[in-house]
Design an enzyme around this catalytic site. Structure first.
Site, PDB file in Angstrom:
ATOM      1  N   TYR A  25       0.809  -1.209   0.000  1.00 21.03           N
ATOM      2  CA  TYR A  25       0.000   0.000   0.000  1.00 21.03           C
ATOM      3  C   TYR A  25       0.850   1.270   0.000  1.00 21.03           C
ATOM      4  CZ  TYR A  25      -3.213  -3.621   1.422  1.00 21.03           C
ATOM      5  OH  TYR A  25      -3.919  -4.778   1.475  1.00 21.03           O
ATOM      6  N   TYR A 153     -13.489  -6.287   5.317  1.00 22.17           N
ATOM      7  CA  TYR A 153     -12.239  -6.500   4.577  1.00 22.17           C
ATOM      8  C   TYR A 153     -11.930  -7.989   4.611  1.00 22.17           C
ATOM      9  CZ  TYR A 153      -7.386  -6.759   3.266  1.00 22.17           C
ATOM     10  OH  TYR A 153      -6.213  -7.112   2.630  1.00 22.17           O
ATOM     11  N   ASP A 254     -15.093 -15.366   8.446  1.00 19.54           N
ATOM     12  CA  ASP A 254     -13.690 -15.017   8.205  1.00 19.54           C
ATOM     13  C   ASP A 254     -13.050 -14.680   9.543  1.00 19.54           C
ATOM     14  OD1 ASP A 254     -11.267 -13.853   7.652  1.00 19.54           O
ATOM     15  OD2 ASP A 254     -12.012 -12.447   6.158  1.00 19.54           O
ATOM     16  N   LYS A 283      -3.177 -15.900   9.700  1.00 18.40           N
ATOM     17  CA  LYS A 283      -2.420 -15.025  10.588  1.00 18.40           C
ATOM     18  C   LYS A 283      -1.826 -15.775  11.778  1.00 18.40           C
ATOM     19  CE  LYS A 283      -4.475 -10.595   9.255  1.00 18.40           C
ATOM     20  NZ  LYS A 283      -3.306 -10.017   8.604  1.00 18.40           N
TER      21      LYS A 283
END
Length: 446
Positions: A25, A153, A254, A283
């Site tokens: 980003y 997201y 999620d 993660k």
């Protein structure tokens, strides 16, 4: 400034980095500054300057056990000497089997099948493909839409982008290449408030009107992460499970950011006492030591996929079931299963609630919120990431703001004094923020 007199293994060529390495980003025209890390131990990152920073982000929410944990390091070293990688097509191995057994035992009873992939975004892609193939197997091939909520997201790959926030999210510039999905308003009742059933009206109507084309409902349980660090009420999630059951839809959860204790429960869906049909993990799965993700599903979903016209599930990454990553995950989950995380996360939550509370009096702070090992200051304007990053480094901490949020998600192993240094830095920087120059403000993920 790099010291070229350092040992070669500790010298970082920041000039080469700025010219040639593309960081997440950021722009190659006006690259954000980077800080060279040469080692990490416990909850501290050591820079090439010799400075040490307390990590408030767990390296994007993954390193829940801290760095250089001897158990995880030893497991990876042993696995590297034995079998670091082998294709998963037609071959299996002990680390994959043991990891799958652990995940089946840790998660809800409904989840019995485990697909091991490379990253969180791919875990979401896999979940969406499972849902579509499931309905093909049920002879309902027109069910191809995913319903989700705004402010979500789910990753940066193309299918995952299609279920990220369609208006203020990071992926609004890709136009017609992004599959058009269905979006309901984001959950609004905060975690600790009295639930307002009226907010279910919009998503109930969407489901009632479109259930014949909806394959699945996809949502981040309890905490919307990179979409705004928003904590919503468990009753919303429970109601969503009920709607999926009523209209015969799959529910995809999620848990890539929330799984393995981050919100105070082992999995965030436990706050609502529900089960998923498909669950995405990543993660903290490996403790952040190497990339790995898992998509789990029920026997019913697996049966439908296997009865689809293809007869098989149409996905197979090169590094699927990588033995080295699986060995790291096994060691990480063994640490989780020792249950120390429960006391650690409860202590972190209590301390953050106490130490961040007075930030509510700041004129530029819109909200202060804490859940589990997540602490957030929501500011009244978009933040200049580069400038605030420099201020935090000067204060000896690694905190990476994004959008209008200053947040921390520290490793569970952080000490009370280290956590106090993080919360103090948050308040110091927040208290000094003025409205940013719109030309220099930068919004970044997580």
């Amino acid at each position: 400034m790099n010291n070229k007199n350092q040992p070669i293994e500790q010298y970082i060529d920041s000039d080469f980095d700025q010219k040639h390495l593309w960081h997440p980003y950021t722009s190659m025209k006006n690259a954000l500054p980077t800080y060279g890390v040469v080692s990490a131990e416990g909850v501290e990152l050591q820079l090439d300057t010799g400075a040490k920073l307390i990590d408030g982000t767990s390296s994007w929410w993954a390193c829940v056990h801290g760095y250089s944990h001897p158990k995880i390091v030893a497991a990876m070293q042993q696995q590297t000497q034995q079998l670091s990688h082998v294709m998963f097509g037609g071959i299996t191995h002990r680390p994959a089997i043991e990891l799958a057994r652990m995940l089946v035992d840790m998660t809800s009873e409904r989840l019995t099948k485990v697909f091991l992939a490379d990253s969180g975004s791919i875990a979401v892609e896999v979940a969406m493909k499972m849902a579509l193939q499931y309905w093909q197997g049920k002879d309902k091939p027109n069910k191809q839409k995913i319903l989700t909520v705004k402010s979500g997201y789910h990753g940066d790959t193309f299918a995952a982008m299609s279920v990220c926030d369609p208006e203020g999210g990071m992926h609004t510039m890709f136009g017609e290449l992004i599959t058009k999905q269905l979006f309901a308003p984001a959950p609004m009742t905060k975690y600790a408030e009295e639930f307002d059933p009226a907010e279910l009206a919009a998503i109930s109507t969407i489901i009632e009107d479109n259930h014949q084309q909806i394959a699945a409902v996809l949502i981040e349980p309890i905490m919307q992460g990179a979409g705004g660090m928003r904590f919503y009420h468990p009753d919303y999630l429970a109601a969503l499970r009920h709607l999926c059951d009523k209209y015969d839809l799959l529910l995809i959860l999620d848990e890539i950011a929330t799984g393995f204790g981050r919100t105070g429960k082992l999995f965030a869906y436990e706050h609502a006492n529900i089960e998923a049909d498909i669950l995405c993990l990543g993660k903290a799965l490996t403790g952040g030591y190497v990339s790995l993700a898992a998509t789990m599903c029920s026997d019913e979903v697996a049966k439908g996929v296997s009865e689809s016209p293809a007869g098989v599930f149409m996905h197979g990454p090169t590094f699927m079931g990588n033995p080295l990553a699986c060995s790291a995950a096994i060691a990480s989950l063994e640490l989780i299963n020792q249950q120390q995380w429960q006391a650690q996360v409860a202590s972190i939550e209590s301390q953050m609630k106490s130490e961040l509370a007075d930030a509510r009096a700041f004129s530029n702070v819109v909200d202060v919120r804490v859940l589990g090992a997540v602490g957030v200051l929501e500011m009244n304007s978009t933040l200049n990431t580069a400038e605030l990053q420099r201020q935090f480094v000067d204060l000896g901490v690694w905190i990476r703001p994004f959008s209008n949020l200053i947040y921390i998600m520290p490793p569970y192993t952080i000490s009370a004094p280290q956590l106090s240094q993080l919360t103090s830095a948050m308040k110091t920087v927040a208290g000094q923020i003025s409205l940013p120059d719109s030309d220099t403000a930068f919004i970044s993920h997580g």
